[in-house]
Design a protein around this motif. Structure first.
Motif, PDB file in Angstrom:
ATOM      1  N   ASN A   1       0.846  -1.190   0.000  1.00 21.01           N
ATOM      2  CA  ASN A   1       0.000   0.000   0.000  1.00 21.01           C
ATOM      3  C   ASN A   1       0.888   1.248   0.000  1.00 21.01           C
ATOM      4  N   ALA A   2       0.286   2.417   0.182  1.00 20.30           N
ATOM      5  CA  ALA A   2       1.036   3.677   0.127  1.00 20.30           C
ATOM      6  C   ALA A   2       2.087   3.767   1.224  1.00 20.30           C
ATOM      7  N   ARG A  25      -6.516   4.769  -5.626  1.00 17.79           N
ATOM      8  CA  ARG A  25      -5.497   4.447  -4.637  1.00 17.79           C
ATOM      9  C   ARG A  25      -4.421   3.593  -5.292  1.00 17.79           C
ATOM     10  N   LYS A  26      -3.218   3.639  -4.747  1.00 14.69           N
ATOM     11  CA  LYS A  26      -2.098   2.874  -5.293  1.00 14.69           C
ATOM     12  C   LYS A  26      -2.439   1.383  -5.389  1.00 14.69           C
TER      13      LYS A  26
END
Length: 193
Positions: A99-100, A130-131
């Motif tokens: 995730n980020a 979102r990433k």
């Protein structure tokens, strides 16, 4: 991906007289109580462990050049056959994605299908992703083909047995104008029609 959502996930949309409704069903859940013959046992579809353990394994480039309906997915994607019921199948981990915050998270098949339908190929244009969603979308070809290959290889034999047991062999006879095979579910082409 929309077809995979319809097969596996609840919350499918239906349209009735111009009204958009959310239905609580998946096509496979409609088969829950269907009796199937599997490995000489008769059991409810819901209980049958006919779905495989899968892994995202790309085909070699030289192999991709051969004509095949599965351009990206290798047959090695099917790691082990007859491991899961369909509900267990969609809950199995498919990807590990950072995730980020660079924390690795496992994403199951259900989550991947939801992201690809709603974010990657749905009717809504997404301004912000979102990433994690981008990482899933970037692998949509291998994901959809691997899941598709697993579904077809899992359902082919039980459905074939069902057709034979119910005297519906004409669905298996290509000369009658229809086909039930792993790769073709289309009418036989006739240049006169």
């Amino acid at each position: 991906m929309v077809q995979l959502r319809l097969l596996f996930l609840e919350q499918n949309e239906s349209h009735e007289r111009g009204k958009k409704q959310r239905e609580k069903f998946s096509l496979l859940s409609l088969m829950d109580n269907l009796l199937i013959t599997f490995e000489n046992n008769t059991l409810r579809f819901e209980e049958a462990k006919i779905f495989p353990k899968i892994s995202l394994i790309y085909r070699e480039y030289d192999d991709r050049k051969n004509q095949s309906p599965y351009f990206y997915a290798s047959s090695k994607c099917i790691v082990e056959r007859n491991v899961y019921t369909y509900k267990e199948f969609i809950a199995q981990p498919l990807l590990k994605i950072a995730n980020a915050n660079d924390e690795l998270k496992e994403k199951d098949i259900k989550h991947c299908i939801e992201v690809l339908v709603d974010k990657g190929q749905g009717a809504h244009y997404q301004h912000h992703l979102r990433k994690v969603h981008v990482d899933i979308i970037m692998q949509r070809n291998i994901i959809s083909q691997t899941i598709g290959l697993a579904v077809i290889s899992s359902l082919y034999e039980p459905i074939r047995e069902y057709l034979i047991n119910n005297h519906m062999e004409s669905y298996l006879d290509r000369s009658k104008g229809s086909s039930f095979s792993i790769f073709r579910l289309t009418p036989k082409w006739n240049p006169k029609n």
